[in-house]
Scaffold this motif. Structure first.
Motif, short mmCIF file in Angstrom:
data_model
loop_
_atom_site.label_atom_id
_atom_site.label_comp_id
_atom_site.label_asym_id
_atom_site.label_seq_id
_atom_site.Cartn_x
_atom_site.Cartn_y
_atom_site.Cartn_z
N GLU A 59 -8.86 7.64 -2.69
CA GLU A 59 -10.01 8.42 -3.20
C GLU A 59 -10.68 7.80 -4.38
O GLU A 59 -12.00 8.26 -4.28
N ALA A 60 -9.97 7.49 -5.33
CA ALA A 60 -10.55 6.94 -6.43
C ALA A 60 -11.37 5.78 -6.17
O ALA A 60 -12.59 5.50 -6.49
N TRP A 61 -10.94 4.76 -5.35
CA TRP A 61 -11.74 3.63 -4.93
C TRP A 61 -12.87 4.06 -4.08
O TRP A 61 -13.91 3.36 -4.28
N ILE A 128 -12.64 -8.16 1.47
CA ILE A 128 -12.01 -8.03 0.35
C ILE A 128 -10.82 -7.04 0.78
O ILE A 128 -10.76 -6.02 1.23
N GLN A 129 -9.71 -7.73 0.19
CA GLN A 129 -8.34 -6.98 0.33
C GLN A 129 -8.08 -6.33 -0.97
O GLN A 129 -7.92 -6.93 -2.05
N LEU A 130 -7.89 -5.01 -1.05
CA LEU A 130 -7.75 -4.14 -2.03
C LEU A 130 -6.28 -3.51 -2.33
O LEU A 130 -5.67 -2.72 -1.47
N ASN A 131 -5.71 -4.29 -3.27
CA ASN A 131 -4.36 -3.81 -3.95
C ASN A 131 -3.20 -3.92 -3.14
O ASN A 131 -1.98 -3.90 -3.56
N MET A 132 -3.49 -4.10 -1.67
CA MET A 132 -2.33 -4.43 -0.83
C MET A 132 -2.76 -5.44 0.08
O MET A 132 -3.64 -5.27 1.15
N GLU A 133 -2.37 -6.74 0.10
CA GLU A 133 -2.88 -8.07 0.69
C GLU A 133 -2.02 -8.32 2.04
O GLU A 133 -0.91 -7.72 2.01
N THR A 134 -2.50 -9.18 2.91
CA THR A 134 -1.80 -9.92 3.88
C THR A 134 -1.48 -11.17 3.50
O THR A 134 -1.79 -11.56 2.44
N SER A 261 5.59 2.84 -10.39
CA SER A 261 4.46 2.22 -10.85
C SER A 261 3.13 2.92 -9.99
O SER A 261 3.76 3.87 -9.08
N GLY A 262 1.97 2.89 -10.67
CA GLY A 262 0.88 3.57 -9.68
C GLY A 262 -0.50 3.38 -10.52
O GLY A 262 -0.40 2.72 -11.36
N GLY A 263 -1.53 4.29 -9.91
CA GLY A 263 -2.82 4.07 -10.44
C GLY A 263 -3.15 4.60 -11.81
O GLY A 263 -4.32 4.65 -12.15
N GLY A 264 -2.33 5.49 -12.24
CA GLY A 264 -2.47 6.18 -13.48
C GLY A 264 -3.25 7.39 -13.39
O GLY A 264 -3.73 7.54 -14.47
N ASN A 265 -3.14 8.13 -12.49
CA ASN A 265 -4.06 9.46 -12.30
C ASN A 265 -3.39 10.56 -13.09
O ASN A 265 -2.30 10.19 -13.50
N ALA A 285 -6.39 2.48 -11.27
CA ALA A 285 -7.23 2.58 -10.04
C ALA A 285 -8.57 2.51 -10.04
O ALA A 285 -9.42 1.98 -9.43
N PRO A 286 -9.20 3.34 -11.00
CA PRO A 286 -10.62 3.49 -11.36
C PRO A 286 -11.23 2.08 -11.74
O PRO A 286 -12.32 1.57 -11.20
N LEU A 287 -10.47 1.15 -12.43
CA LEU A 287 -10.79 -0.22 -12.82
C LEU A 287 -11.00 -0.94 -11.54
O LEU A 287 -11.69 -1.68 -11.31
#
Length: 337
Positions: A59-61, A128-134, A261-265, A285-287
């Motif tokens: 949701e943040a992204w 673009i692969q975001l935060n979880m790549e293959t 760990s997490g996005g810091g919400n 996550a916002p960054l």
């Protein structure tokens, strides 16, 4: 006298022209790069395929990307597979058929979408692969350095549970989905540290499937079997909140040092203050959304073909505890919209 009048008139004229020139300069000039930049982005199509919508990270992204799309005039669509990798694969296949300029994916594991992302680039879609790549490298990966997160958490647990420091040297690990990038790379980082400290005993390593209720059940069983547990490592804060609840119910929250760990919400920060876990390694996550938005604009503007240049950017990490869980380190989704 006549010459004096002429000279005076010229002086007045010069002053008048000078004032007019200064006034014109105060109005500024058009930036010659702005128009072409905006024209290149208008009408372009960007599509986001997340793991699922409805939780803090995605949701943040999406909020950040949606705001940029509205500002710059490109379209932003979301194809939500709702935690179903097969549905996500079908969505990517449809996007390849329909066409898009940029595809942003948040991948369920390191394999499922790999070949499809290659096909997307071959079709001219930049990825673009975001935060979880293959395992497939595409135009860009923007996200956490999961190995660094694992090493950071591992050092924190060693510091608390080495012999003579904690109630025991026992720790437990609760993964998410073992084939996901967050798991395979984070576990590698964690074990990079633990392999150097054989005095630390891992009494359990199980998968919680990103489900807090499952993590709660796992931890309830672990703490019954090992009432002297010293530490816990959880792959993701939303899941690990369930494990923290089990520790509180067993009266062990003060005894067990719980790292995640997490996005810091703001919810994660509230859970820190409640004592559900003790350290959150935040990847902001916002960054990540802002950096992804910048990369989207760059790819839309670039004349390079899809896949021509492949880049990686690991976002900064912050160790958050109850002491620094403040407005600077913790964000609200409402503030992003």
């Amino acid at each position: 006298m006549k010459l004096s009048r002429i000279a005076g008139g010229l002086l007045v004229l010069a002053m008048t022209l000078g004032a007019g020139g200064a006034f014109a300069q105060e109005k500024g000039i058009d930036n010659p790069r702005r128009g072409p930049y905006l024209d290149q982005l208008k009408g372009k199509r960007v599509v986001f395929v997340p793991l699922s919508m409805g939780f803090d990270l995605t949701e943040a992204w999406a909020a950040v990307l949606r705001k940029q799309a509205e500002k710059l005039g490109y379209t932003f669509d979301i194809r939500d597979p709702n935690w179903n990798a097969d549905a996500g694969a079908r969505a990517i296949q449809d996007i390849i058929t329909e066409g898009a300029d940029v595809l942003v994916t948040h991948n369920p594991d390191i394999q499922s979408y790999g070949r499809l992302l290659q096909q997307a680039e071959a079709a001219g879609i930049k990825v673009i692969q975001l935060n979880m790549e293959t395992t497939t490298q595409t135009d860009a990966y923007i996200g956490a350095d999961w190995v660094e997160i694992g090493e950071t958490g591992g050092r924190a647990l060693v510091d608390r549970c080495a012999p003579g420091k904690g109630v025991s040297n026992k720790i437990a690990i609760i993964q998410g989905i073992p084939t996901g990038a967050a798991d395979v790379y984070q576990m590698r980082g964690l074990w990079n540290v633990l392999e150097q400290h054989p005095e630390i005993e891992v009494v359990s390593q199980q998968a919680g499937s990103y489900d807090p209720s499952k993590a709660r059940s796992i931890m309830a069983t672990i703490i019954q079997q090992h009432p002297d547990l010293c530490g816990s490592y959880g792959i993701w804060d939303s899941q690990e909140a369930g494990a923290g609840s089990a520790l509180q119910e067993a009266g062990k929250a003060d005894q067990v040092f719980n790292v995640t760990s997490g996005g810091g919400n703001e919810t994660a920060c509230e859970n820190l203050k409640k004592g559900l876990f003790d350290m959150l390694i935040s990847y902001n996550a916002p960054l990540q959304g802002e950096l992804t938005a910048a990369k989207v604009a760059e790819l839309l503007e670039s004349p390079d073909a899809a896949g021509a240049r492949k880049t990686t950017f690991f976002t900064p990490l912050t160790q958050i505890t109850a002491e620094n869980a403040n407005d600077y380190n913790c964000w609200s989704l409402g503030d992003l919209k």
